[in-house]
Every structure is written in C-alpha cells, then in structure tokens.
Design a protein around this motif. Structure first.
Motif, PDB file in Angstrom:
ATOM      1  N   VAL A 117       0.873  -1.175   0.000  1.00  0.00           N
ATOM      2  CA  VAL A 117       0.000   0.000   0.000  1.00  0.00           C
ATOM      3  C   VAL A 117       0.908   1.222   0.000  1.00  0.00           C
ATOM      4  O   VAL A 117       1.888   1.268   0.757  1.00  0.00           O
ATOM      5  N   PHE A 118       0.599   2.218  -0.837  1.00  0.00           N
ATOM      6  CA  PHE A 118       1.493   3.370  -0.944  1.00  0.00           C
ATOM      7  C   PHE A 118       0.699   4.658  -1.110  1.00  0.00           C
ATOM      8  O   PHE A 118      -0.452   4.653  -1.565  1.00  0.00           O
ATOM      9  N   ALA A 119       1.332   5.768  -0.745  1.00  0.00           N
ATOM     10  CA  ALA A 119       0.720   7.083  -0.870  1.00  0.00           C
ATOM     11  C   ALA A 119       1.806   8.131  -0.733  1.00  0.00           C
ATOM     12  O   ALA A 119       2.891   7.859  -0.203  1.00  0.00           O
ATOM     13  N   GLY A 120       1.499   9.344  -1.198  1.00  0.00           N
ATOM     14  CA  GLY A 120       2.470  10.414  -1.051  1.00  0.00           C
ATOM     15  C   GLY A 120       2.139  11.617  -1.919  1.00  0.00           C
ATOM     16  O   GLY A 120       1.148  11.634  -2.654  1.00  0.00           O
ATOM     17  N   PRO A 121       2.992  12.644  -1.864  1.00  0.00           N
ATOM     18  CA  PRO A 121       2.806  13.851  -2.672  1.00  0.00           C
ATOM     19  C   PRO A 121       3.501  13.729  -4.016  1.00  0.00           C
ATOM     20  O   PRO A 121       4.238  12.767  -4.284  1.00  0.00           O
ATOM     21  N   GLY A 122       3.286  14.726  -4.850  1.00  0.00           N
ATOM     22  CA  GLY A 122       3.943  14.726  -6.145  1.00  0.00           C
ATOM     23  C   GLY A 122       3.849  16.074  -6.822  1.00  0.00           C
ATOM     24  O   GLY A 122       3.252  17.027  -6.293  1.00  0.00           O
ATOM     25  N   LEU A 123       4.455  16.152  -7.974  1.00  0.00           N
ATOM     26  CA  LEU A 123       4.438  17.367  -8.790  1.00  0.00           C
ATOM     27  C   LEU A 123       4.208  16.967 -10.237  1.00  0.00           C
ATOM     28  O   LEU A 123       4.866  16.048 -10.749  1.00  0.00           O
ATOM     29  N   ALA A 124       3.278  17.653 -10.885  1.00  0.00           N
ATOM     30  CA  ALA A 124       2.963  17.382 -12.292  1.00  0.00           C
ATOM     31  C   ALA A 124       3.276  18.607 -13.139  1.00  0.00           C
ATOM     32  O   ALA A 124       3.251  19.747 -12.648  1.00  0.00           O
ATOM     33  N   ARG A 125       3.549  18.358 -14.397  1.00  0.00           N
ATOM     34  CA  ARG A 125       3.777  19.434 -15.360  1.00  0.00           C
ATOM     35  C   ARG A 125       2.942  19.148 -16.603  1.00  0.00           C
ATOM     36  O   ARG A 125       3.033  18.059 -17.188  1.00  0.00           O
ATOM     37  N   LEU A 126       2.141  20.128 -16.996  1.00  0.00           N
ATOM     38  CA  LEU A 126       1.289  20.015 -18.176  1.00  0.00           C
ATOM     39  C   LEU A 126       1.826  20.936 -19.261  1.00  0.00           C
ATOM     40  O   LEU A 126       1.804  22.154 -19.122  1.00  0.00           O
ATOM     41  N   ASP A 127       2.341  20.326 -20.338  1.00  0.00           N
ATOM     42  CA  ASP A 127       2.839  21.076 -21.488  1.00  0.00           C
ATOM     43  C   ASP A 127       1.771  21.068 -22.564  1.00  0.00           C
ATOM     44  O   ASP A 127       1.336  19.995 -23.015  1.00  0.00           O
ATOM     45  N   THR A 128       1.374  22.258 -22.993  1.00  0.00           N
ATOM     46  CA  THR A 128       0.273  22.405 -23.948  1.00  0.00           C
ATOM     47  C   THR A 128       0.722  23.190 -25.168  1.00  0.00           C
ATOM     48  O   THR A 128       1.405  24.210 -25.037  1.00  0.00           O
ATOM     49  N   GLU A 129       0.334  22.707 -26.321  1.00  0.00           N
ATOM     50  CA  GLU A 129       0.583  23.425 -27.569  1.00  0.00           C
ATOM     51  C   GLU A 129      -0.653  23.307 -28.449  1.00  0.00           C
ATOM     52  O   GLU A 129      -1.130  22.208 -28.711  1.00  0.00           O
ATOM     53  N   VAL A 130      -1.181  24.449 -28.862  1.00  0.00           N
ATOM     54  CA  VAL A 130      -2.397  24.502 -29.677  1.00  0.00           C
ATOM     55  C   VAL A 130      -2.053  25.142 -31.015  1.00  0.00           C
ATOM     56  O   VAL A 130      -1.398  26.191 -31.072  1.00  0.00           O
ATOM     57  N   GLU A 131      -2.501  24.505 -32.085  1.00  0.00           N
ATOM     58  CA  GLU A 131      -2.272  25.017 -33.439  1.00  0.00           C
ATOM     59  C   GLU A 131      -3.599  25.048 -34.181  1.00  0.00           C
ATOM     60  O   GLU A 131      -4.277  24.032 -34.284  1.00  0.00           O
ATOM     61  N   VAL A 132      -3.962  26.227 -34.675  1.00  0.00           N
ATOM     62  CA  VAL A 132      -5.233  26.429 -35.366  1.00  0.00           C
ATOM     63  C   VAL A 132      -4.957  26.843 -36.803  1.00  0.00           C
ATOM     64  O   VAL A 132      -4.113  27.721 -37.058  1.00  0.00           O
ATOM     65  N   SER A 133      -5.653  26.200 -37.723  1.00  0.00           N
ATOM     66  CA  SER A 133      -5.552  26.547 -39.141  1.00  0.00           C
ATOM     67  C   SER A 133      -6.935  26.949 -39.639  1.00  0.00           C
ATOM     68  O   SER A 133      -7.913  26.215 -39.454  1.00  0.00           O
ATOM     69  N   PHE A 134      -7.003  28.147 -40.265  1.00  0.00           N
ATOM     70  CA  PHE A 134      -8.291  28.631 -40.758  1.00  0.00           C
ATOM     71  C   PHE A 134      -8.061  29.399 -42.054  1.00  0.00           C
ATOM     72  O   PHE A 134      -7.350  30.413 -42.086  1.00  0.00           O
ATOM     73  N   LEU A 135      -8.637  28.865 -43.117  1.00  0.00           N
ATOM     74  CA  LEU A 135      -8.545  29.480 -44.444  1.00  0.00           C
ATOM     75  C   LEU A 135      -7.093  29.728 -44.845  1.00  0.00           C
ATOM     76  O   LEU A 135      -6.734  30.787 -45.364  1.00  0.00           O
ATOM     77  N   GLY A 136      -6.253  28.726 -44.567  1.00  0.00           N
ATOM     78  CA  GLY A 136      -4.861  28.829 -44.978  1.00  0.00           C
ATOM     79  C   GLY A 136      -3.951  29.534 -43.995  1.00  0.00           C
ATOM     80  O   GLY A 136      -2.728  29.486 -44.149  1.00  0.00           O
TER      81      GLY A 136
END
Length: 211
Positions: A117-136
């Motif tokens: 059985v285990f438990a504890g704290p942690g640290l997360a990192r969320l890397d986000t990249e958004v790319e939108v293409s509209f009418l070229g």
C-alpha cells in the motif's frame, strides 16, 4: 517405516518448504529500478483511456516499509474528445497535451509480505501546444503549468527470482490547480490548468540491486 526414514522425510519436507518460502519471500534492504506501462483514465466521463509509461526507483529499508520515486508521461490529447467542427470548412484544430507526473511514495508492506500500500505527494507538469488553421492561415500558442498532486494506491510484487519482479498496481491521483482567469488578454497568452482526480492501472517490471 523406520523412525530414521521418517525423520529423513520430515527433514526433506522442511527443507523443501524453506526453499519455497525463500523463493517466494520478497527481498528487502535492497534498492530497485523498474519500467512501467499501463492504462490511464481521466476524470471526464466522455474521455477515452490512454497509455501511461514511466520509470521508477526506490529502496525497501525495512521488511514493512520502503519508498519509491516514479516519473511517468501521459498523452492527454489521446484521451480528449475534441474534434474538428464540420460546420466550419477550412478550420482545423491540432493540439498536444503532455502530462508528466513525478510521485514520491511511502510504501507499507503489511506483515512484511508482497502486498504493498502506498501514498504520497507529487508534482505534475502540463505542457500544452495549440495550433489552429483557418482558411490557410495558421496560428499557434503554447503554455505549461506546474501542479501539486497527491496519490494513493496498492499493488502486489511477484518475485520472478532473486533479482527480478513484476508488480501490477492501481493508483489514484488528485491534481490541485487553480482555474485560469476569465479575463483573457493577448499579452498573457494561453493559460492552462488541470484540476481532476485521475486513475491508472499499470504493471512494473523491476530489478533489484544490492543486498
């Protein structure tokens, strides 16, 4: 059957049981490393399952206690249910959501056995990249967010031999993050956050060092 023969048989049985017990008992006072793979389920009911992969290492310093650190990666974009809108021809949305989790776990082995059985704290990192293409025309934006986490879970270690083991486990993780500001400004750019309780089921293949 003579007493001497009976005594030899009993001694052989005891030796066999001791050998079986030694083979099945988990090793302790040893460090370990491992690689992990499994399935990841986000809290959103509409989301799909995705894969989780990682590495880990730790030390069992007592028959009943140990600690472990793990680093995993999840591609949240695979779990998202966002699709292009057919009502907007020429519009295309592409995004990447890479979630990295660093967990530090205190482990408890009840009775000094294989169940953990285990438990504890942690640290997360969320890397986000958004790319939108509209009418070229193409537009892109990226952002990252560091998130405090807490986790708990349980597993069972099968000893393959003195050095190698397999451990299936389940884990729940809570992400503590603030909601992004509603007042969006171009100067601030893209803001991301992730506040949820996610679950993962994985298998670790590990090997022990020392001892």
């Amino acid at each position: 059957m003579s007493k001497q023969t009976s005594r030899k048989i009993c001694m052989a049985l005891m030796a066999g049981l001791m050998m079986v017990g030694c083979a099945s008992a988990p090793a302790w006072a040893q460090g370990h490393f491992g690689v992990t793979g499994g399935l990841y389920q986000v809290e959103d009911d509409d989301a799909d399952r995705t894969e989780v992969f990682g590495v880990r290492g730790g030390y069992r310093f007592h028959p009943n206690f140990g600690f472990e650190g793990s680093l995993t990666r999840v591609d949240l974009a695979d779990a998202a249910s966002i699709e292009d809108d057919p009502a907007l021809p020429g519009f295309d949305l592409d995004f990447q959501l890479d979630l990295y989790n660093l967990d530090l776990s205190l482990q408890w082995f009840p009775g000094g056995g294989n169940f953990v059985v285990f438990a504890g704290p942690g640290l997360a990192r969320l890397d986000t990249e958004v790319e939108v293409s509209f009418l070229g025309e193409r537009f892109s934006e990226s952002a990252n967010e560091n998130i405090f986490t807490a986790h708990a879970g349980l597993g069972y270690e099968w000893q393959l031999n003195e050095r190698f083991f397999i451990r299936p486990e389940v884990r729940a993780r809570r992400y503590f993050d603030d909601e992004p500001d509603d007042d969006f400004s171009e100067e601030e750019g893209l803001e991301v956050s992730y506040e949820a309780t996610d679950y993962e089921a994985a298998v670790t293949f590990g090997w022990r060092i020392g001892g």
